[in-house]
Design an enzyme around this catalytic site. Structure first.
Site, PDB file in Angstrom:
ATOM      1  N   LYS A 218      -6.737  15.858  -6.641  1.00 60.74           N
ATOM      2  CA  LYS A 218      -7.898  15.037  -6.283  1.00 60.74           C
ATOM      3  C   LYS A 218      -9.127  15.891  -5.946  1.00 60.74           C
ATOM      4  O   LYS A 218     -10.255  15.444  -6.155  1.00 60.74           O
ATOM      5  CB  LYS A 218      -7.547  14.099  -5.124  1.00 60.74           C
ATOM      6  CG  LYS A 218      -6.322  13.215  -5.377  1.00 60.74           C
ATOM      7  CD  LYS A 218      -6.426  12.362  -6.633  1.00 60.74           C
ATOM      8  CE  LYS A 218      -5.067  11.825  -7.067  1.00 60.74           C
ATOM      9  NZ  LYS A 218      -5.055  11.245  -8.421  1.00 60.74           N
TER      10      LYS A 218
ATOM     11  N   GLU B  20     -13.522  12.888   3.372  1.00 54.94           N
ATOM     12  CA  GLU B  20     -14.544  11.999   2.822  1.00 54.94           C
ATOM     13  C   GLU B  20     -15.064  11.094   3.921  1.00 54.94           C
ATOM     14  O   GLU B  20     -14.309  10.719   4.820  1.00 54.94           O
ATOM     15  CB  GLU B  20     -13.930  11.079   1.742  1.00 54.94           C
ATOM     16  CG  GLU B  20     -13.762  11.702   0.390  1.00 54.94           C
ATOM     17  CD  GLU B  20     -13.166  10.736  -0.626  1.00 54.94           C
ATOM     18  OE1 GLU B  20     -12.991  11.168  -1.762  1.00 54.94           O
ATOM     19  OE2 GLU B  20     -12.883   9.567  -0.291  1.00 54.94           O
TER      20      GLU B  20
ATOM     21  N   HIS C  52      -1.512  -0.760  -0.009  1.00 52.21           N
ATOM     22  CA  HIS C  52      -1.737  -0.004  -1.244  1.00 52.21           C
ATOM     23  C   HIS C  52      -0.907  -0.499  -2.417  1.00 52.21           C
ATOM     24  O   HIS C  52      -0.802   0.164  -3.436  1.00 52.21           O
ATOM     25  CB  HIS C  52      -1.536   1.496  -1.026  1.00 52.21           C
ATOM     26  CG  HIS C  52      -2.375   2.010   0.104  1.00 52.21           C
ATOM     27  ND1 HIS C  52      -3.747   1.925   0.082  1.00 52.21           N
ATOM     28  CD2 HIS C  52      -2.051   2.547   1.295  1.00 52.21           C
ATOM     29  CE1 HIS C  52      -4.225   2.416   1.223  1.00 52.21           C
ATOM     30  NE2 HIS C  52      -3.223   2.787   1.981  1.00 52.21           N
TER      31      HIS C  52
ATOM     32  N   ARG D  30      -3.135   7.061 -17.211  1.00 48.01           N
ATOM     33  CA  ARG D  30      -2.021   6.315 -17.809  1.00 48.01           C
ATOM     34  C   ARG D  30      -2.474   4.902 -18.160  1.00 48.01           C
ATOM     35  O   ARG D  30      -3.570   4.479 -17.789  1.00 48.01           O
ATOM     36  CB  ARG D  30      -0.892   6.200 -16.782  1.00 48.01           C
ATOM     37  CG  ARG D  30      -1.369   5.483 -15.529  1.00 48.01           C
ATOM     38  CD  ARG D  30      -0.284   5.083 -14.575  1.00 48.01           C
ATOM     39  NE  ARG D  30      -0.795   4.217 -13.524  1.00 48.01           N
ATOM     40  CZ  ARG D  30      -1.340   4.634 -12.395  1.00 48.01           C
ATOM     41  NH1 ARG D  30      -1.460   5.928 -12.148  1.00 48.01           N
ATOM     42  NH2 ARG D  30      -1.796   3.776 -11.509  1.00 48.01           N
TER      43      ARG D  30
HETATM   44  C1  MV4 Z   1     -10.974   5.403   0.944  1.00 43.57           C
HETATM   45  C2  MV4 Z   1     -11.321   4.260   1.692  1.00 43.57           C
HETATM   46  C3  MV4 Z   1     -12.487   4.311   2.410  1.00 43.57           C
HETATM   47  N1  MV4 Z   1     -13.249   5.420   2.404  1.00 43.57           N
HETATM   48  N2  MV4 Z   1     -11.769   6.478   0.961  1.00 43.57           N
HETATM   49  C4  MV4 Z   1      -6.679   3.887  -0.487  1.00 43.57           C
HETATM   50  C5  MV4 Z   1      -5.927   4.254  -1.713  1.00 43.57           C
HETATM   51  C6  MV4 Z   1      -6.501   5.539  -2.157  1.00 43.57           C
HETATM   52  N3  MV4 Z   1      -6.501   5.608  -3.587  1.00 43.57           N
HETATM   53  C7  MV4 Z   1      -7.858   5.572  -1.579  1.00 43.57           C
HETATM   54  N4  MV4 Z   1      -7.918   4.553  -0.583  1.00 43.57           N
HETATM   55  C8  MV4 Z   1      -9.026   4.404   0.181  1.00 43.57           C
HETATM   56  N5  MV4 Z   1      -9.873   5.453   0.216  1.00 43.57           N
HETATM   57  C9  MV4 Z   1     -12.865   6.479   1.683  1.00 43.57           C
HETATM   58  N6  MV4 Z   1     -13.638   7.574   1.692  1.00 43.57           N
HETATM   59  C10 MV4 Z   1     -10.479   3.159   1.647  1.00 43.57           C
HETATM   60  C11 MV4 Z   1      -9.324   3.229   0.903  1.00 43.57           C
HETATM   61  C12 MV4 Z   1      -8.508   2.047   0.924  1.00 43.57           C
HETATM   62  C13 MV4 Z   1      -8.283   1.314  -0.228  1.00 43.57           C
HETATM   63  C14 MV4 Z   1      -8.809   1.673  -1.462  1.00 43.57           C
HETATM   64  C15 MV4 Z   1      -8.561   0.933  -2.585  1.00 43.57           C
HETATM   65  C16 MV4 Z   1      -7.782  -0.213  -2.485  1.00 43.57           C
HETATM   66  C17 MV4 Z   1      -7.270  -0.593  -1.298  1.00 43.57           C
HETATM   67  C18 MV4 Z   1      -7.496   0.161  -0.146  1.00 43.57           C
HETATM   68  C19 MV4 Z   1      -6.951  -0.238   1.075  1.00 43.57           C
HETATM   69  C20 MV4 Z   1      -7.177   0.513   2.186  1.00 43.57           C
HETATM   70  C21 MV4 Z   1      -7.941   1.664   2.120  1.00 43.57           C
END
Ligand code: MV4
Length: 501
Positions: free
Chosen positions: A118, A202, A237, A294
């Site tokens: 990442k 982040e 998630h 994918r």
């Molecule tokens: C975040 C975020 C808020 N701010 N990054 C969760 C899964 C991972 N792929 C990244 N995720 C998140 N990253 C920052 N800087 C909130 C989430 C997140 C989230 C993102 C996508 C779909 C559902 C989520 C549920 C909780 C938190």
């Protein structure tokens, strides 16, 4: 051009069948592999040939790289489709295929490595001018460095594992006092989960939308996007519902994000189908989050509104064909929604519900697609993902799609195991979902309405109902399981059971 004649599908369940369906349409022979636990699985029967790959645990079967390569050679497969999960984003597997002269249906091992890391992905995107979430340039090397950068960015922040993704190895920090302990915890979690303790920081985006863009590139430098998917309805998630178009999207934002997605794919010379994930905040600022290299679970909604078979495109691109369409040929027509049906018990903290499928009746009719693999008498193995099917509907507009999804969920009868169907029905009846007013916190924010337990029954009503069941048993044909059907029907208040006879 390198015409593919036979494909080994290195996967199981609905996605293995999904891929084989397109193979049959293209007159390509299919090779299934199956574990000990999958001897009776449907993908085995659907394929032209099937080979035993190993014991039930994934590590001994669907993740066994050398065994799968051996079967591909033995069966003379000229390509391998990895589906999603398992080896689909495993660079070593893609490399081993190449070494053996087998086409890996996916991007190059180099791109898989680059997007799997990442920190590297973030750097590549930043260099390409794609907006990324404000944060550290690279890895956080020490707790002092973490403290300094976090003070600069400002709290709250997310500490993320570079080898993570999909929510694994993440830590939210709201309080300066927690920075050092959170960095340590994230590091050790990352180390034990991925064998890599690199973390980065982040800025935390509050209540974001998770919107992803489907991209597709060929070997000749052509890259297009196939619009967005709104994936914010998820629980821990795990996605539950996806739709396209996104209710949040404006034509201007779509155009901008679509361009960004294509640039992102171009920046890494992406070949095949891929997904650029973005977080979108309430002011419609968008930030690159991750790239998935994918075919995704939710790809059918994109297929439905664009008319493009994404598996067919994967195969064509892997053969070296040039894309047969340009960006301006692609349109979103109408609205598509996918509901994921899990064999889980919503009344028992979503515990996997193992057991035998007793009765199943799939929804049909105008605008309905089910991608599944279970059948009556099938016993769901405990070893793999609990998702048993995907229900995809299409409507001319969002309201019609929601109404159709309600109707299709009503038609969906599964007994023997608990499923998430009733939660999905509640989402389809939720005011905030209906108005399109939701983000990644939808499930927790609407907890009460969505998780309400069915009221316990008045004993007097029970007497009436059991008498009624007895009566139905007497009049019914022996193949109908009326008891189960009465239970399933009772959640649909507007349509009394008796109306059907
Ligand atoms: C975040 C975020 C808020 N701010 N990054 C969760 C899964 C991972 N792929 C990244 N995720 C998140 N990253 C920052 N800087 C909130 C989430 C997140 C989230 C993102 C996508 C779909 C559902 C989520 C549920 C909780 C938190």
């Amino acid at each position: 051009m390198n015409k593919i004649k036979k494909i080994l599908i290195a996967n199981r369940g609905e996605i293995a069948i999904r891929v084989m369906r397109t193979c049959r349409e293209l007159d390509i022979d299919t090779v299934a592999i199956y574990s000990e636990a999958d001897r009776t699985s449907l993908h085995v029967r659907y394929a032209h040939e099937a080979y035993y790959v190993g014991k039930a645990p994934s590590s001994e079967s669907y993740l066994n790289i050398e065994k799968i390569i051996e079967i591909a050679k033995l069966s003379n497969a000229d390509a391998i489709h990895p589906g999603y999960g398992f080896l689909s984003e495993n660079a070593k597997f893609a490399r081993r295929c190449a070494e053996e002269g087998i086409i890996f249906i996916g991007p190059s091992p180099g791109v898989i490595v680059q997007m799997g890391d990442k920190i590297m992905a973030r750097e590549a995107m930043r260099a390409a001018g794609i907006p990324v979430v404000p944060g550290t340039d690279g890895e956080i090397k020490s707790e002092d460095e973490a403290l300094a950068t976090i003070r600069e960015i400002g709290l709250p922040v997310m500490i993320k594992a570079s080898a993570g993704g999909g929510g694994k190895g993440m830590r939210l920090v709201k309080d300066e006092a927690d920075i050092v302990s959170s960095v340590r915890a994230a590091r050790s979690e990352a180390k034990s989960a991925f064998g890599d303790d690199a973390v980065y920081v982040e800025k935390y985006i509050t209540s974001p939308h998770h919107i992803e863009f489907q991209v597709l590139g060929d070997m000749h430098g052509n890259t297009v996007h196939l619009f967005e998917r709104e994936c914010s309805v998820q629980r821990r998630h795990q996605k539950m519902i996806e739709e396209t178009p996104s209710p949040l999207m404006t034509p201007k934002l779509r155009e901008e994000m679509g361009k960004a997605a294509v640039e992102a794919a171009r920046a890494v010379n992406y070949v095949g189908v891929g997904t650029i994930e973005f977080l979108v905040d309430n002011d419609l600022n968008y930030y690159f989050l991750e790239m998935n290299t994918r075919l995704q679970v939710e790809h059918p909604i994109t297929e439905r509104v664009t008319g493009i078979d994404l598996v067919k495109q994967q195969i064509f691109v892997a053969e070296g064909k040039e894309l047969a369409f340009k960006q301006e040929d692609l349109k979103q027509q109408g609205h598509a929604i996918e509901c994921r049906v899990y064999a889980e018990d919503p009344d028992n903290n979503f515990m996997p519900s193992a057991g035998k499928i007793y009765k199943i009746s799939n929804p049909l009719g105008l605008g309905v697609r089910t991608d599944g693999y279970v059948y009556e008498g099938y016993e769901i193995p405990i070893y793999y993902d609990p998702m048993i099917s995907k229900l995809i509907v299409w409507g001319n507009n969002r309201d019609e799609a929601i109404a159709r999804m309600r109707r299709a969920l009503y038609e969906y009868k599964i007994t023997g195991v608990k499923t998430s169907i009733k939660i999905l029905e509640r989402v389809m009846n939720n005011e905030n979902f209906i108005s399109g007013n939701y983000d990644t916190h939808f499930i927790e924010k609407n907890q009460e309405q969505l998780m309400a337990k069915a009221p316990s029954m008045d004993p007097e009503d029970l007497v009436v109902i059991s008498a009624y069941i007895d009566y139905l048993d007497k009049i019914a044909t022996p193949t109908l399981n009326n008891k189960e059907f009465v239970c399933a029907q009772s959640r649909w208040k507007k349509t009394p059971y008796v109306n059907h006879f």
